[in-house]
Design a protein around this motif. Structure first.
Motif, PDB file in Angstrom:
ATOM      1  N   UNK A 126       0.843  -1.186   0.000  1.00 50.04           N
ATOM      2  CA  UNK A 126       0.000   0.000   0.000  1.00 50.04           C
ATOM      3  C   UNK A 126       0.883   1.243   0.000  1.00 50.04           C
ATOM      4  N   UNK A 127       0.249   2.391  -0.073  1.00 52.15           N
ATOM      5  CA  UNK A 127       0.921   3.666   0.099  1.00 52.15           C
ATOM      6  C   UNK A 127       0.493   4.242   1.451  1.00 52.15           C
ATOM      7  N   UNK A 128       1.172   5.309   1.869  1.00 57.83           N
ATOM      8  CA  UNK A 128       0.831   5.998   3.104  1.00 57.83           C
ATOM      9  C   UNK A 128       0.120   7.293   2.742  1.00 57.83           C
ATOM     10  N   UNK A 129      -0.995   7.525   3.400  1.00 60.72           N
ATOM     11  CA  UNK A 129      -1.731   8.776   3.255  1.00 60.72           C
ATOM     12  C   UNK A 129      -1.564   9.554   4.553  1.00 60.72           C
ATOM     13  N   UNK A 130      -0.812  10.641   4.496  1.00 58.06           N
ATOM     14  CA  UNK A 130      -0.677  11.522   5.646  1.00 58.06           C
ATOM     15  C   UNK A 130      -1.736  12.601   5.511  1.00 58.06           C
ATOM     16  N   UNK A 131      -2.590  12.716   6.514  1.00 54.32           N
ATOM     17  CA  UNK A 131      -3.576  13.789   6.524  1.00 54.32           C
ATOM     18  C   UNK A 131      -3.091  14.818   7.522  1.00 54.32           C
ATOM     19  N   UNK A 132      -2.572  15.920   7.015  1.00 55.55           N
ATOM     20  CA  UNK A 132      -2.069  16.982   7.872  1.00 55.55           C
ATOM     21  C   UNK A 132      -3.208  17.848   8.369  1.00 55.55           C
ATOM     22  N   UNK A 133      -3.173  18.166   9.659  1.00 53.07           N
ATOM     23  CA  UNK A 133      -4.207  19.017  10.242  1.00 53.07           C
ATOM     24  C   UNK A 133      -4.160  18.947  11.755  1.00 53.07           C
ATOM     25  N   UNK A 134      -5.280  19.205  12.372  1.00 54.17           N
ATOM     26  CA  UNK A 134      -5.334  19.169  13.827  1.00 54.17           C
ATOM     27  C   UNK A 134      -6.747  18.984  14.327  1.00 54.17           C
ATOM     28  N   UNK A 135      -6.849  18.677  15.600  1.00 52.83           N
ATOM     29  CA  UNK A 135      -8.164  18.480  16.211  1.00 52.83           C
ATOM     30  C   UNK A 135      -8.987  19.762  16.223  1.00 52.83           C
ATOM     31  N   UNK A 136      -8.362  20.883  16.024  1.00 52.80           N
ATOM     32  CA  UNK A 136      -9.012  22.189  15.978  1.00 52.80           C
ATOM     33  C   UNK A 136      -9.676  22.437  14.614  1.00 52.80           C
ATOM     34  N   UNK A 137      -9.369  21.610  13.627  1.00 52.11           N
ATOM     35  CA  UNK A 137      -9.726  21.870  12.220  1.00 52.11           C
ATOM     36  C   UNK A 137     -11.056  21.204  11.845  1.00 52.11           C
ATOM     37  N   UNK A 138     -12.078  22.013  11.675  1.00 50.17           N
ATOM     38  CA  UNK A 138     -13.391  21.499  11.298  1.00 50.17           C
ATOM     39  C   UNK A 138     -13.386  20.801   9.951  1.00 50.17           C
ATOM     40  N   UNK A 139     -12.651  21.329   8.986  1.00 48.97           N
ATOM     41  CA  UNK A 139     -12.590  20.708   7.653  1.00 48.97           C
ATOM     42  C   UNK A 139     -11.864  19.368   7.718  1.00 48.97           C
TER      43      UNK A 139
END
Length: 164
Positions: A50-63
């Motif tokens: 498989x590949x790695x999907x990094x989802x950058x963000x934070x718990x503060x981020x509604x989107x």
């Protein structure tokens, strides 16, 4: 009987909404050693082809939360992700901006959050995706998300699939 049905429906909606908000409350862990977690994800991705999907963000981020819920609550999208990717939520917050990690991947935070970084089975960055192109109105377009996942899947980048 009608009152009971109405009550049951309202209860179901409330419980479902509560469960969904709980599911996204701690997607990102500011205390993680992100380099170590990403290395483990790469190792697992290699073993599972498989590949790695990094989802950058934070718990503060509604989107960020909205994206995760969109994928998790859609059988097709969830299936694509599980088949092709190891997902890691790369934190960016006041507590921990993971500056070194974000710098390593070309400062993807310049696109805002969430931002998606695709790593191949060796841990090389092969794509960075601005989530704006996956949005539609006040949410996400499921067809755009599916196309993004499919375009950056291991099968899509396998040269053997392009031989005549």
């Amino acid at each position: 009987m009608m009152k009971l049905l109405l009550f049951a429906t309202i209860l179901f909606i409330c419980l479902n909404a509560h469960a969904q908000s709980k599911d996204t409350a701690h997607l990102y862990n500011p205390n993680d050693d992100a380099e170590k977690e990403i290395a483990a994800a790469v190792k697992k991705a290699k073993a599972e082809h498989k590949f790695v999907l990094l989802q950058g963000g934070g718990n503060w981020c509604g989107w960020c939360k909205r994206f995760s819920l969109t994928v998790a609550n859609d059988a097709k999208l969830d299936s694509i992700v599980n088949a092709d990717f190891i997902v890691y939520h790369l934190n960016y917050s006041q507590e921990n901006k993971n500056e070194k990690v974000y710098a390593k991947y070309g400062f993807p935070q310049r696109f805002g959050f969430p931002v998606f970084i695709i790593l191949d089975e060796k841990g090389n960055r092969i794509h960075t995706q601005d989530s704006e192109y996956l949005e539609e109105g006040k949410g996400y377009d499921k067809d755009k998300i599916a196309a993004f996942f499919e375009a950056w899947s291991p099968a899509a980048l396998d040269p053997a699939n392009y031989k005549n």
